[in-house]
Structures are given as C-alpha cells and as structure tokens.
Design a protein around this motif. Sequence first.
Motif, short mmCIF file in Angstrom:
data_model
loop_
_atom_site.label_atom_id
_atom_site.label_comp_id
_atom_site.label_asym_id
_atom_site.label_seq_id
_atom_site.Cartn_x
_atom_site.Cartn_y
_atom_site.Cartn_z
N ILE A 5 2.76 2.87 -2.36
CA ILE A 5 1.33 3.76 -3.51
C ILE A 5 0.47 2.40 -4.36
O ILE A 5 1.11 2.05 -4.74
CB ILE A 5 1.34 4.37 -4.94
CG1 ILE A 5 2.56 5.73 -4.91
CG2 ILE A 5 0.58 5.42 -5.83
CD1 ILE A 5 2.40 6.61 -5.56
N VAL A 6 -0.85 2.43 -4.14
CA VAL A 6 -2.01 2.11 -4.40
C VAL A 6 -2.66 3.15 -5.00
O VAL A 6 -3.57 3.15 -4.39
CB VAL A 6 -2.90 0.61 -3.43
CG1 VAL A 6 -3.64 0.39 -3.74
CG2 VAL A 6 -1.57 0.82 -2.30
N VAL A 82 4.45 -0.39 -6.26
CA VAL A 82 3.09 0.09 -6.31
C VAL A 82 1.92 -1.11 -6.66
O VAL A 82 2.30 -1.83 -7.99
CB VAL A 82 2.87 0.74 -7.74
CG1 VAL A 82 1.75 1.17 -8.50
CG2 VAL A 82 3.90 2.88 -8.08
N ASN A 83 0.77 -1.56 -6.18
CA ASN A 83 0.56 -1.94 -6.89
C ASN A 83 -1.13 -1.25 -6.81
O ASN A 83 -1.50 -0.34 -6.72
CB ASN A 83 -0.72 -2.72 -5.51
CG ASN A 83 0.62 -3.45 -5.07
OD1 ASN A 83 1.52 -3.06 -3.55
ND2 ASN A 83 0.70 -4.92 -5.36
N ILE A 84 -2.07 -1.75 -8.34
CA ILE A 84 -2.72 -1.82 -9.37
C ILE A 84 -4.23 -2.51 -8.28
O ILE A 84 -3.64 -3.96 -9.05
CB ILE A 84 -2.57 -1.59 -9.90
CG1 ILE A 84 -1.89 -0.58 -10.55
CG2 ILE A 84 -4.27 -1.10 -11.05
CD1 ILE A 84 -1.41 0.16 -12.58
N VAL A 85 -5.10 -2.14 -8.25
CA VAL A 85 -5.90 -2.92 -8.09
C VAL A 85 -7.85 -2.44 -8.70
O VAL A 85 -7.44 -1.75 -8.97
CB VAL A 85 -6.93 -2.58 -6.59
CG1 VAL A 85 -8.26 -4.35 -5.71
CG2 VAL A 85 -5.82 -3.73 -5.47
N CYS A 161 -4.34 -2.40 0.00
CA CYS A 161 -4.15 -1.65 1.01
C CYS A 161 -4.97 -0.86 2.35
O CYS A 161 -3.94 0.05 2.18
CB CYS A 161 -6.32 -1.00 0.52
SG CYS A 161 -7.15 -1.03 -1.27
N GLN A 162 -3.96 -2.13 2.49
CA GLN A 162 -3.64 -1.22 4.30
C GLN A 162 -2.50 -0.74 4.98
O GLN A 162 -2.21 -0.79 5.84
CB GLN A 162 -4.56 -2.86 4.97
CG GLN A 162 -5.76 -2.77 5.29
CD GLN A 162 -6.59 -4.43 5.82
OE1 GLN A 162 -5.13 -5.47 6.40
NE2 GLN A 162 -7.44 -4.32 6.78
N THR A 163 -1.89 -0.92 3.62
CA THR A 163 -0.62 -0.93 3.61
C THR A 163 -0.66 0.47 2.57
O THR A 163 0.76 0.90 2.58
CB THR A 163 0.18 -1.76 3.53
OG1 THR A 163 0.41 -2.11 2.20
CG2 THR A 163 -0.16 -3.07 4.35
N ALA A 164 -1.66 1.13 2.20
CA ALA A 164 -0.48 1.91 1.81
C ALA A 164 -0.09 3.42 1.69
O ALA A 164 -0.65 3.65 3.28
CB ALA A 164 -2.54 2.38 0.83
N THR A 186 -8.00 1.93 4.30
CA THR A 186 -6.34 2.24 3.54
C THR A 186 -6.44 3.25 5.64
O THR A 186 -6.72 2.95 6.26
CB THR A 186 -6.86 3.76 3.13
OG1 THR A 186 -7.66 4.51 2.94
CG2 THR A 186 -7.02 3.04 1.37
N PRO A 187 -4.92 3.01 5.36
CA PRO A 187 -4.51 3.87 6.36
C PRO A 187 -4.82 5.32 7.18
O PRO A 187 -4.97 6.25 6.27
CB PRO A 187 -2.92 3.59 6.87
CG PRO A 187 -2.44 2.78 5.77
CD PRO A 187 -3.84 2.91 4.70
#
Length: 232
Positions: A5-6, A82-85, A161-164, A186-187
Amino acid sequence: MKKHIVIFTGAGISAESGLKTFRGEDGLWEGFRVEDVATPAAWAKDPELVQHFYNVRRKTVLEAKPNAAHSALVKLEEMYQVNIVTQNIDDLHERAGSTKVLHLHGLITKAQSSEDPKLVYPIVGTEIGMGDQCELGSQLRPHVVWFGEAVPAMGEAIRICQTADIFIVIGSSLQVYPAAGLLDETPNGAVKYFIDPQASALIRHHDVIGIDEQAGVAVPRIVDQLMGNNVQ
C-alpha cells in the motif's frame, strides 16, 4: 508476500490537526505571499524574514498532534507493506507511529546547509538562528524544498509508487507538480482511492475511487475495510 500500500498525503490530512493548508482563498500562506517566503529568491533577498516565517511555523507544527487519519494509517502496517509519500513538511505521520515516510518537500523539524542541501541537521529547540552555520561555514536554512528548487526525493517516490498494489491519495489536490504525477506511476490494475472533500471534482482518472469526505472520517473507515481484506 504482503500487498504493498502506498499512501500519498497532502495538506488536507494535517489541516484537521490545526495546520493551515498551503494557500488560503486569498492566495496567501499564513499572511505571506508565497514568493516572499518559499523561494530561493526570497531567501537571497531577505533571509531573516524567511527564517522567521519557518521558525514560527515550526512551533505550530510541534504543538499540533496527529489526528484520527494519521493514527489509522499506522494500523495498516500490521497486514501490509506500507509506504507513505507526503508533500507535507510536518512530522505528524512519524509521531503517529508510521515507520516508512518519505517527505518530498523536506521536513521542517530539520535544518540544511544553504550551500550543500545534502547536509541536513536536527534542530535543537524550535528555531534556526541567523548565524547558525553548517560544517562548511554557510548559514543554516529550513530543510524545505522551495518553489523553483528540484525535488531530490522524486526518484525514490516514483520507484515506490511503481510497485503499489493499492494507492491512496489523502488530502492532496494533485495540482502541484512533479508530485501530482505520482498517480500516473502506479501499475495498471492497482486499486486507487482519492480521499478529499473535493475528490470527485479533482479526479482525472476513470479507475480512481473518489471519496468526498474529510480524512479523519474516511481514512479510519477505509483502513477498517482493508484490514478485513475488503479493498472495494
């Protein structure tokens, strides 16, 4: 393997903690023209004013507390990667307990060299003083990316984001570039949410689920759904 999850957050998520959004309806930021306090030209013209502006804002940030939206996001780490940008320069995500937070526009609780932006330092107390210097002998300034400056963290943000598997926008108008372009990274097939009181009016993508609510209301509900493996 855990799903990824991004979370992409903007000023709207911190507004419910009492922090003003970047620009008010009058085009000013806490009574100042953005050009006078948030550009390299402003720093060159009147560094004392710029320093004062961020010293005051830093105190406001440190007095603010994470809200229900910040706290709810922490729970996702129990079941997901989880990553938060974030576009925000406050540290409310970290204080709520989130462990992987990437600040695109810097962090107001730190200082950086005005000569080499890679030299970043913690701030003792709440203020950076005029005369406080980095190891190169240059004046310390706020660790904030100003208008007209490059965004050093963009490359890392794009890779994240490219792996969300799931991408959630919270409290951002998606109007400020280059950060606004992250949704396009995003994909195909990723589940995408957009949480903002004006989400439906701002959505440009047909595959985004718009939720026209405040973050403090919508985020805890969406988190509960995701914790139950219901992502629709």
